[in-house]
Design a protein around this motif. Structure first.
Motif, PDB file in Angstrom:
ATOM      1  N   GLY A   1       0.784  -1.221   0.000  1.00 54.54           N
ATOM      2  CA  GLY A   1       0.000   0.000   0.000  1.00 54.54           C
ATOM      3  C   GLY A   1       0.816   1.272   0.000  1.00 54.54           C
ATOM      4  O   GLY A   1       0.251   2.357   0.106  1.00 54.54           O
TER       5      GLY A   1
ATOM      6  N   VAL B   1      -3.455  -0.980  -4.098  1.00 53.49           N
ATOM      7  CA  VAL B   1      -4.437  -0.006  -3.635  1.00 53.49           C
ATOM      8  C   VAL B   1      -5.743  -0.098  -4.406  1.00 53.49           C
ATOM      9  O   VAL B   1      -6.733   0.541  -4.023  1.00 53.49           O
ATOM     10  CB  VAL B   1      -3.886   1.434  -3.708  1.00 53.49           C
ATOM     11  CG1 VAL B   1      -2.713   1.601  -2.764  1.00 53.49           C
ATOM     12  CG2 VAL B   1      -3.504   1.817  -5.125  1.00 53.49           C
TER      13      VAL B   1
ATOM     14  N   THR C   1      -5.853   1.179   1.577  1.00 53.40           N
ATOM     15  CA  THR C   1      -4.657   1.395   2.390  1.00 53.40           C
ATOM     16  C   THR C   1      -4.948   1.063   3.846  1.00 53.40           C
ATOM     17  O   THR C   1      -4.139   0.416   4.525  1.00 53.40           O
ATOM     18  CB  THR C   1      -4.176   2.851   2.270  1.00 53.40           C
ATOM     19  OG1 THR C   1      -3.929   3.155   0.891  1.00 53.40           O
ATOM     20  CG2 THR C   1      -2.893   3.065   3.058  1.00 53.40           C
TER      21      THR C   1
ATOM     22  N   HIS D   1      -4.826  -2.613   4.299  1.00 50.79           N
ATOM     23  CA  HIS D   1      -3.463  -3.131   4.463  1.00 50.79           C
ATOM     24  C   HIS D   1      -2.976  -2.906   5.891  1.00 50.79           C
ATOM     25  O   HIS D   1      -2.325  -3.769   6.476  1.00 50.79           O
ATOM     26  CB  HIS D   1      -2.510  -2.439   3.482  1.00 50.79           C
ATOM     27  CG  HIS D   1      -2.645  -2.907   2.069  1.00 50.79           C
ATOM     28  ND1 HIS D   1      -2.468  -4.220   1.693  1.00 50.79           N
ATOM     29  CD2 HIS D   1      -2.939  -2.243   0.929  1.00 50.79           C
ATOM     30  CE1 HIS D   1      -2.647  -4.334   0.391  1.00 50.79           C
ATOM     31  NE2 HIS D   1      -2.929  -3.153  -0.096  1.00 50.79           N
TER      32      HIS D   1
ATOM     33  N   PRO E   1       1.322   6.980   4.002  1.00 54.32           N
ATOM     34  CA  PRO E   1       0.267   6.253   3.282  1.00 54.32           C
ATOM     35  C   PRO E   1      -1.130   6.785   3.559  1.00 54.32           C
ATOM     36  O   PRO E   1      -2.054   6.524   2.786  1.00 54.32           O
ATOM     37  CB  PRO E   1       0.418   4.821   3.796  1.00 54.32           C
ATOM     38  CG  PRO E   1       1.059   4.971   5.133  1.00 54.32           C
ATOM     39  CD  PRO E   1       1.976   6.150   5.012  1.00 54.32           C
TER      40      PRO E   1
ATOM     41  N   ALA F   1      -3.446  10.363  -2.118  1.00 52.65           N
ATOM     42  CA  ALA F   1      -4.423   9.407  -2.651  1.00 52.65           C
ATOM     43  C   ALA F   1      -5.198  10.018  -3.820  1.00 52.65           C
ATOM     44  O   ALA F   1      -5.488   9.336  -4.810  1.00 52.65           O
ATOM     45  CB  ALA F   1      -5.382   8.971  -1.544  1.00 52.65           C
TER      46      ALA F   1
END
Length: 356
Positions: free
Chosen positions: A58, A75, A125, A128, A303, A309
């Motif tokens: 991720g 992702v 994410t 993960h 992340p 994102a």
């Protein structure tokens, strides 16, 4: 060109620890005998449970400072990634991809916007992260033999060496008696680097032992702001050739020394260089001054940065947006299925409207 890239990809996958100074080590290599008696019953799974993973799921950048080639699939698919293997049944993969598209398309208008894709990327994410936390519980129990909720460095060292084939009882006895452990050079270097990382994960006030949350930072530095900052520092240190603690484009796109045999080999993989250049200029270098600072890299590596994102969502849409409407229709995702899932499903995209 493909040969050089394949060699480099295999090199990346062989990374076993967080930092570049362990790039050439293989933590799964069997160390030299410490004694004539070794416990050979340890499973590879046990070893993997207590070692930091060689791959950050991720995250777009890997632990050595290079781009994660599986990021888009991670992702977009999350836990479903394992189902899209090359030898999987294409028709089943196509059906699964249609189901995923329906979930991403929150407003059910049969297209995916950048905002919808951004939301999906953030959720995957988090998925993960949740998976890493669940795995950490098992890993922590494996290295906390007395169940007191803390793991000392010596306790971890015993379990690590046992996972490498050493006799656990013998190692424990030698550590208690402060006797020298006869380790091969490679294993000793791995231990020293793990110890450095161990103490970085020991949050203030440092007590030289890790609780379950600190152990999570040790195994998965992306979960900790402090460890993320430390990881960024190590990446910059390894790529920064003039030691100014900043990265130029030429430093960012250069391959580490020893990756290829000659200068010609470094120059031939144009696609790889173009990908790195685009990421540097359009995403990481947020103020567009041609220099990436540690703060910019830390922001990029985070992340849970929703701005990242959104940028990633726009990039993913741009790859498959054939009609240039800044959205993705199902047919476009199916046509570019290899980018999103790793599987080629073009032959199965014809009658999509009958099934969706």
């Amino acid at each position: 060109m493909a040969v050089c890239r394949d060699l480099w990809s295999r090199k990346l996958l062989a990374l076993s620890l967080l930092f570049y100074f362990l790039l050439t080590l293989d933590v799964h290599a069997r160390p030299a005998n410490m004694s004539s008696s070794k416990d050979k019953s340890q499973a590879t799974k046990d070893e993997n449970e207590i070692l930091p993973p060689d791959h950050l799921n991720g995250l777009k950048m890997e632990m050595d400072g290079h781009l994660n080639k599986d990021f888009h699939q991670e992702v977009f698919l999350g836990k479903d990634m394992e189902e899209f293997e090359e030898d999987s049944e294409p028709r089943r993969n196509r059906k699964k991809l249609i189901e995923i598209f329906a979930k991403v398309d929150v407003n059910k208008d049969r297209s995916v916007s950048a905002k919808e894709m951004q939301h999906w990327i953030v959720e995957k994410t988090k998925e993960h992260f949740k998976e890493a936390m669940e795995e950490n519980k098992n890993s922590f129990r494996a290295v906390d033999p007395d169940g007191d909720g803390y793991v000392t460095w010596d306790e971890y060292k015993v379990k690590f060496l046992a996972s490498k084939g050493f006799n656990e009882t013998e190692v424990t006895d030698k550590i208690k008696k402060k006797e020298e452990l006869k380790l091969d050079e490679e294993t000793q270097e791995v231990l020293e680097s793990l110890k450095d990382r161990w103490f970085q994960a020991d949050n203030p006030p440092a007590d030289q032992r890790l609780d379950e949350e600190e152990f999570l930072s040790f195994l998965h530095p992306e979960h900790s702001k402090g460890m993320l900052r430390y990881m960024v520092k190590e990446i910059v240190r390894d790529l920064d050739q003039d030691r100014d603690w900043k990265l130029t484009l030429s430093e960012f796109i250069s391959l580490p020394v020893g990756t290829v045999e000659n200068q010609q080999g470094q120059d031939i993989d144009d696609d790889w260089v173009k990908e790195r250049k685009k990421e540097f200029e359009e995403v990481i270098d947020s103020d567009r001054d041609g220099i990436v600072t540690m703060n910019e890299l830390e922001e990029y590596m985070d992340p849970m940065n929703e701005h990242n994102a959104l940028n990633e969502a726009k990039q993913m849409i741009a790859v498959a947006d054939e009609n240039q409407n800044h959205r993705l229709e199902l047919e476009e995702i199916l046509r570019y299925s290899e980018y999103f899932t790793g599987s080629k499903l073009m032959d199965y995209a014809r009658n999509v409207h009958e099934e969706f």
